[in-house]
Design a protein around this motif. Structure first.
Motif, PDB file in Angstrom:
ATOM      1  N   CYS A  32       1.091  -1.231  -0.097  1.00 30.87           N
ATOM      2  CA  CYS A  32      -0.008  -0.044  -0.112  1.00 30.87           C
ATOM      3  C   CYS A  32       0.885   1.179   0.030  1.00 30.87           C
ATOM      4  CB  CYS A  32      -1.012   0.148   1.175  1.00 30.87           C
ATOM      5  SG  CYS A  32      -1.957   1.558   1.632  1.00 30.87           S
ATOM      6  N   LEU A  34       0.384   4.211   1.129  1.00 31.01           N
ATOM      7  CA  LEU A  34      -0.025   5.138   2.352  1.00 31.01           C
ATOM      8  C   LEU A  34       0.672   4.215   3.456  1.00 31.01           C
ATOM      9  CD1 LEU A  34      -3.716   5.912   1.843  1.00 31.01           C
ATOM     10  CD2 LEU A  34      -1.627   7.258   1.409  1.00 31.01           C
ATOM     11  N   CYS A  35       0.378   2.919   3.810  1.00 32.79           N
ATOM     12  CA  CYS A  35       1.073   2.425   5.032  1.00 32.79           C
ATOM     13  C   CYS A  35       2.073   1.456   4.852  1.00 32.79           C
ATOM     14  CB  CYS A  35      -0.097   1.828   5.745  1.00 32.79           C
ATOM     15  SG  CYS A  35      -0.998   0.293   5.254  1.00 32.79           S
ATOM     16  N   GLN A  39      -1.831  -4.429   0.074  1.00 29.42           N
ATOM     17  CA  GLN A  39      -2.899  -3.834  -0.475  1.00 29.42           C
ATOM     18  C   GLN A  39      -3.659  -4.808  -1.282  1.00 29.42           C
ATOM     19  OE1 GLN A  39      -3.081  -1.351  -4.086  1.00 29.42           O
ATOM     20  NE2 GLN A  39      -3.394   0.349  -2.604  1.00 29.42           N
ATOM     21  N   VAL A  44      -7.968  -1.821   0.884  1.00 21.46           N
ATOM     22  CA  VAL A  44      -8.298  -0.496   0.375  1.00 21.46           C
ATOM     23  C   VAL A  44      -9.304   0.241   0.758  1.00 21.46           C
ATOM     24  CG1 VAL A  44      -8.780   0.924  -1.888  1.00 21.46           C
ATOM     25  CG2 VAL A  44      -6.926  -0.729  -1.849  1.00 21.46           C
ATOM     26  N   CYS A  48      -6.966   0.308   5.913  1.00 14.56           N
ATOM     27  CA  CYS A  48      -5.758   0.908   5.835  1.00 14.56           C
ATOM     28  C   CYS A  48      -5.709   2.145   6.887  1.00 14.56           C
ATOM     29  CB  CYS A  48      -5.461   1.640   4.305  1.00 14.56           C
ATOM     30  SG  CYS A  48      -3.962   2.513   4.582  1.00 14.56           S
ATOM     31  N   ALA A  51      -5.236   5.555   5.877  1.00 11.39           N
ATOM     32  CA  ALA A  51      -6.415   6.290   5.171  1.00 11.39           C
ATOM     33  C   ALA A  51      -7.442   6.635   6.259  1.00 11.39           C
ATOM     34  CB  ALA A  51      -6.870   5.347   4.089  1.00 11.39           C
ATOM     35  N   LEU A  54      -6.635   9.826   7.914  1.00 10.57           N
ATOM     36  CA  LEU A  54      -6.749  10.811   6.950  1.00 10.57           C
ATOM     37  C   LEU A  54      -8.029  11.232   6.686  1.00 10.57           C
ATOM     38  CD1 LEU A  54      -3.544  10.326   4.576  1.00 10.57           C
ATOM     39  CD2 LEU A  54      -3.747  11.988   6.331  1.00 10.57           C
ATOM     40  N   ARG A  56     -10.331   9.320   5.008  1.00 12.44           N
ATOM     41  CA  ARG A  56     -10.598   8.973   3.701  1.00 12.44           C
ATOM     42  C   ARG A  56     -11.765   7.890   3.394  1.00 12.44           C
ATOM     43  NH1 ARG A  56      -5.377   8.241  -0.160  1.00 12.44           N
ATOM     44  NH2 ARG A  56      -4.037  10.094   0.326  1.00 12.44           N
ATOM     45  N   TYR A  57     -12.577   7.716   4.492  1.00 13.77           N
ATOM     46  CA  TYR A  57     -13.537   6.833   4.543  1.00 13.77           C
ATOM     47  C   TYR A  57     -14.770   7.552   4.925  1.00 13.77           C
ATOM     48  CZ  TYR A  57     -10.243   3.218   4.577  1.00 13.77           C
ATOM     49  OH  TYR A  57      -9.185   2.204   4.512  1.00 13.77           O
TER      50      TYR A  57
END
Length: 92
Positions: A32, A34-35, A39, A44, A48, A51, A54, A56-57
């Motif tokens: 991944c 990001l981390c 992945q 995804v 994560c 994510a 941040l 993102r979800y």
């Protein structure tokens, strides 16, 4: 209809995650970006940690409201708090 295609492809693990792209011979690295974890489609879409931190979800709340409305229920109330459940069921 792109949403239906996305849902079907995610259920059958056909999205272009790095794991799938390796299986299809299109990529050599499964980490991944990001981390640096593995992945997969599940990673995804919901696993994560970077994510999640941040935010993102945040689209999940909108998606849940759309699905609830489509099933004949009322849409979910607006809230700033997002509650996630880990694979084992513990809230985070």
């Amino acid at each position: 209809m792109p949403c239906i295609s996305f849902f079907i492809r995610s259920v059958y693990d056909l999205l272009p995650s790095n794991t799938n792209r390796i299986r299809w011979g299109k990529k050599e690295d499964l980490t991944c970006p990001l981390c640096q974890g593995r992945q997969t489609t599940e990673h995804v879409l919901s696993s994560c940690k970077i994510a999640l931190s941040l935010r993102r979800y945040t689209w999940r709340q909108e998606l849940a409201a759309i699905i609830s409305t489509a099933k004949g229920g009322s849409s979910l109330p607006e809230t700033n708090a997002l509650i996630f459940t880990t694979e084992g069921g513990a809230k985070s």
